[in-house]
Scaffold this motif. Sequence first.
Motif, short mmCIF file in Angstrom:
data_model
loop_
_atom_site.label_atom_id
_atom_site.label_comp_id
_atom_site.label_asym_id
_atom_site.label_seq_id
_atom_site.Cartn_x
_atom_site.Cartn_y
_atom_site.Cartn_z
N LEU A 158 0.84 -1.20 0.00
CA LEU A 158 0.00 0.00 0.00
C LEU A 158 0.87 1.25 0.00
O LEU A 158 0.59 2.22 -0.71
N ARG A 159 1.94 1.22 0.77
CA ARG A 159 2.86 2.35 0.84
C ARG A 159 3.44 2.66 -0.54
O ARG A 159 3.63 3.82 -0.91
N LEU A 211 8.75 7.89 7.29
CA LEU A 211 9.66 8.61 6.40
C LEU A 211 11.12 8.23 6.68
O LEU A 211 11.92 8.10 5.75
N ILE A 212 11.45 8.06 7.95
CA ILE A 212 12.81 7.68 8.31
C ILE A 212 13.17 6.32 7.73
O ILE A 212 14.28 6.11 7.24
N GLY A 213 12.22 5.39 7.77
CA GLY A 213 12.50 4.03 7.36
C GLY A 213 12.32 3.74 5.88
O GLY A 213 12.60 2.62 5.44
N ASN A 214 11.87 4.72 5.11
CA ASN A 214 11.55 4.45 3.70
C ASN A 214 12.14 5.52 2.78
O ASN A 214 11.55 6.57 2.55
N ALA A 215 13.31 5.21 2.24
CA ALA A 215 13.99 6.16 1.36
C ALA A 215 13.18 6.45 0.10
O ALA A 215 13.18 7.57 -0.40
N GLY A 243 11.98 10.14 -1.02
CA GLY A 243 12.38 10.68 -2.31
C GLY A 243 11.24 11.34 -3.06
O GLY A 243 11.48 12.11 -4.00
N LYS A 244 10.00 11.05 -2.65
CA LYS A 244 8.83 11.64 -3.31
C LYS A 244 8.45 12.99 -2.73
O LYS A 244 7.56 13.67 -3.25
N ASP A 295 20.66 13.73 8.69
CA ASP A 295 21.25 12.58 8.01
C ASP A 295 20.97 12.53 6.52
O ASP A 295 21.52 11.68 5.82
N ASN A 296 20.09 13.41 6.03
CA ASN A 296 19.63 13.29 4.65
C ASN A 296 19.85 14.59 3.89
O ASN A 296 19.02 15.51 3.94
#
Length: 206
Positions: free
Chosen positions: A109-110, A146-150, A154-155, A191-192
């Motif tokens: 779903l994500r 958001l932290i766990g899903n690059a 990115g979106k 970190d990003n």
Amino acid sequence: KSALFYLAANTEGRQLLKDVAVLRAKITDEGLNAVVAEGPLGGKSALFYLAGFNEGRQLLIDDEVLRAKIDFQVFNAVLPEGEHKGLSALFLLVNSHEGQQLLNSDPNLRGKITKEGLNAVLAEGEDKGKSALLFLTGFSEGRQLLIGNAELRGKITKEGLNSVVVEGPMKGTSALSYLVGSYEGEQLLRDNAELRGKITKEGLNA
């Protein structure tokens, strides 16, 4: 408008779908995602109503097969007009703790979240200036997502990150302000570099 649409659009109908698995199993991809073409309900679907109410969200949480039938375009599509102009099923889902938890637990779903759906900012109404991204950054579950899903990070667009709510009880807030106002959000920015690069002069000083 189908019988399913009418069931999804009212409390008793949603509860019926939640309670009766045999009936729920008859929901097709087409029925779930069919969008009303015009009139006061134009742009809405059964999915829109399920995502917008507790009983419907619980139904989606409990039924993985039903979730798999969600069409990514309908999930992210914003209402083109009317009093709820700009709302989407995604917006309604993330505007709840259980919806954010569902996105955390369901990568399929994500993965259906689009850049447009994530960052779409409502242009009018009581939710003017808000976006799905704003709600993700405003809750711990969303920030962890958001932290766990690059891929999801990115979106994020410059507009989505920096857009400021201009009225109502959330006036003055932005996705950026929610990130810098929390420890994990600040760490995410630290970190990003790509995400930091999307901070605008206007967003920083708003």
